[in-house]
Design an enzyme around this catalytic site. Structure first.
Site, PDB file in Angstrom:
ATOM      1  N   LYS A  50     -73.035  61.341  20.779  1.00 43.82           N
ATOM      2  CA  LYS A  50     -74.448  61.729  20.904  1.00 43.82           C
ATOM      3  C   LYS A  50     -75.168  60.625  21.667  1.00 43.82           C
ATOM      4  O   LYS A  50     -74.907  59.442  21.427  1.00 43.82           O
ATOM      5  CB  LYS A  50     -75.038  61.908  19.497  1.00 43.82           C
ATOM      6  CG  LYS A  50     -76.480  62.384  19.469  1.00 43.82           C
ATOM      7  CD  LYS A  50     -76.953  62.594  18.039  1.00 43.82           C
ATOM      8  CE  LYS A  50     -78.370  63.128  17.963  1.00 43.82           C
ATOM      9  NZ  LYS A  50     -78.818  63.351  16.564  1.00 43.82           N
ATOM     10  N   SER A 133     -80.792  67.933  15.602  1.00 41.42           N
ATOM     11  CA  SER A 133     -80.917  67.397  16.934  1.00 41.42           C
ATOM     12  C   SER A 133     -79.575  67.160  17.640  1.00 41.42           C
ATOM     13  O   SER A 133     -79.555  66.990  18.855  1.00 41.42           O
ATOM     14  CB  SER A 133     -81.679  66.073  16.890  1.00 41.42           C
ATOM     15  OG  SER A 133     -80.944  65.103  16.150  1.00 41.42           O
ATOM     16  N   SER A 157     -79.519  66.807  11.091  1.00 41.15           N
ATOM     17  CA  SER A 157     -79.083  66.943  12.478  1.00 41.15           C
ATOM     18  C   SER A 157     -77.580  66.985  12.720  1.00 41.15           C
ATOM     19  O   SER A 157     -77.155  67.245  13.850  1.00 41.15           O
ATOM     20  CB  SER A 157     -79.686  65.838  13.333  1.00 41.15           C
ATOM     21  OG  SER A 157     -81.002  66.175  13.633  1.00 41.15           O
TER      22      SER A 157
HETATM   23  N1  GLN Z   1     -84.910  68.638  12.254  1.00 40.06           N
HETATM   24  C1  GLN Z   1     -85.260  67.405  11.641  1.00 40.06           C
HETATM   25  C2  GLN Z   1     -86.354  66.726  12.436  1.00 40.06           C
HETATM   26  O1  GLN Z   1     -86.783  67.271  13.384  1.00 40.06           O
HETATM   27  C3  GLN Z   1     -84.062  66.533  11.486  1.00 40.06           C
HETATM   28  C4  GLN Z   1     -83.714  65.761  12.693  1.00 40.06           C
HETATM   29  C5  GLN Z   1     -82.573  64.799  12.477  1.00 40.06           C
HETATM   30  O2  GLN Z   1     -81.853  64.877  11.483  1.00 40.06           O
HETATM   31  N2  GLN Z   1     -82.431  63.870  13.398  1.00 40.06           N
HETATM   32  O3  GLN Z   1     -86.780  65.664  12.117  1.00 40.06           O
END
Ligand code: GLN
Length: 453
Positions: A50, A133, A157
């Site tokens: 990532k 994400s 995420s």
């Molecule tokens: N969807 C969540 C957010 O927007 C989690 C994102 C993540 O785990 N990086 O913060």
């Protein structure tokens, strides 16, 4: 093979950078070590990271214009540990900007093969989101552009994109994997983890990713790495699976529920027992997370000021103007929204009402899990209330936030959680089963997932 696949399927927008020369040089070096019998455990296995992990051989952007063109002078600990185990790095994977999002529609960086930013596409239906994400990570594994990848999970995420793309991913106990070199979003929640085709593959990677890094990450735990593959085959006869009523109520779509129920029946056939439990503050995890994560983000992202690294505005009158223009140009809308929410909840007069209150409820959410684990060994439910939605289909930020309801509780409690393919919902879209365990129970989660798979 995988470099060719990455290029052939670049329409997915999964990769933000490839560096064929670096990859092939690493592969040659791995071959040489293998020939001498000195290759590490993962010698020659190609993986991709990532783009939130800093890497020497590839640019690191966190999918933000703020870091376009940035080159890190060092590798993140997770990247280094996997390299020590012998992996070959294929490239860097698209994600939501600074990992803020749940659909991978917030990337501000053009993926390989494009000249402007694109949402990542779900390989099961390219008009749908892959989740986020870590959307590029999930799409890459689902489309077999890489056998396995890294992701990060702050509020879901790893688990939610794994669910949307029909793959397996695990977020370990907070503190097991070093955050050193992982671009910080919300430091008290951020964790790295592997995503792959199976629990078996995830176990191989996780065993190399974990371990103390006390000098570099102040929240790294002094807990030795484990061989997470060792117990994969153990029987799960008698395993008590907690079923929280709050995970099966209103908001869970019928097709996801049907697939999850069917998966739980399979677990019963494997000898597990389903036990009703309660996580009464599940609903509060959304407001609590969306106060705490932006608060930490507003602080972490203050380093991107145009002075030390990253983007700097071209024309400005004075230092303050430089800060303002740099940040106005460099950050996307969702990142700005979080910085503003974070600055607000931390400001004098609001701190007690929002931030402090959220911290207290966070503790209660963690306590609820401990009460539930008196009656069960693992907790199961859906990883997300629905299957993957259409690209552009959830324009309202709050509706995006609400979709995180099932992944946020384990994040707030710092517990390990994973998602594994449970079956399919409407339109043949993948459904993920989430398993949550008590602290340091990754081996048990992976064992439970492996027996199902
Ligand atoms: N969807 C969540 C957010 O927007 C989690 C994102 C993540 O785990 N990086 O913060």
């Amino acid at each position: 093979h995988f470099l060719a696949r990455a290029k052939a399927h670049q329409n997915l927008g999964a990769f933000v950078s490839l560096n064929e020369d670096a990859t092939l040089a690493q592969a040659k070096a791995a071959d040489a070590l293998i020939a001498e019998g000195k290759g590490g455990k993962l010698a020659g296995v190609p993986i991709a990271h990532k783009d939130i992990f800093v890497t020497k051989d590839f640019p690191t952007t966190a999918a933000s214009k703020m870091l376009e063109g940035y080159r890190s002078p060092f590798d993140a600990t997770v990247v280094r540990k996997l390299a020590d185990a012998g992996v070959v790095t294929l490239g860097k994977l698209n994600c939501d900007e600074f990992a803020m999002g749940g659909a991978n529609e917030n990337s501000a960086i053009a993926p390989v093969g494009f000249d402007s930013a694109q949402p990542v596409r779900n390989p099961w239906d390219t008009n749908r989101v892959p989740g986020g994400s870590s959307g590029g990570s999930a799409a890459a594994v689902a489309a077999r552009l890489a056998p396995a990848v890294t992701g990060t999970d702050t509020g879901g995420s790893i688990r939610q994109p794994a669910s949307f793309c029909g793959i397996t991913g695990i977020k370990p106990t907070y503190g097991r994997a070093s955050r050193y070199g992982m671009i910080a979003f919300a430091s008290s929640l951020d964790q790295a983890g592997p995503m792959g085709r199976s629990a078996e593959d995830c176990a191989l990677l996780l065993s190399e990713m974990c371990g103390p890094d006390l000098d570099r990450d102040s929240t790294s735990l002094d807990v030795p790495a484990e061989d997470f593959s060792a117990k994969l085959g153990d029987s799960i006869e008698g395993l008590r699976i907690g079923i929280p009523a709050e995970f099966f109520g209103e908001g869970l779509s019928a097709d996801v529920r049907t697939a999850v129920d069917a998966a739980l029946k399979e677990y019963e056939k494997l000898g597990a027992k389903l036990v009703p439990v309660s996580l009464p503050r599940t609903e509060l995890s959304v407001p609590v997370y969306y106060i705490l994560a932006p608060a930490e983000a507003s602080s972490n992202l203050s380093r991107f000021d145009g002075v030390k690294f990253g983007h700097r505005a071209k024309d400005y009158a004075d230092l303050n103007d430089m800060y303002k223009k740099t940040r106005a140009e460099g950050f996307g809308d969702e990142v700005k929204r979080r910085i503003m929410i974070g600055a607000y909840v931390l400001s004098e007069g609001y701190y007690d009402a929002y931030y402090l209150q959220a911290q207290k409820i966070r503790r209660m959410i963690a306590d609820d899990f401990q009460a539930a684990f008196k009656d069960c060994d693992v907790i199961a439910g859906a990883a997300a209330p629905t299957t993957a939605w259409a690209i552009g289909g959830k324009a309202d930020p709050v509706s995006n936030y609400l979709a995180d309801i099932f992944t946020l509780p384990a994040s707030l409690a710092g517990l390990p959680g994973m998602s594994l393919p449970a079956g399919f919902g409407e339109g043949g879209l993948p459904v993920g089963l989430q398993l949550i365990g008590n602290y340091f129970s990754e081996a048990r989660l992976l064992n439970a997932a492996h027996r199902f798979q």
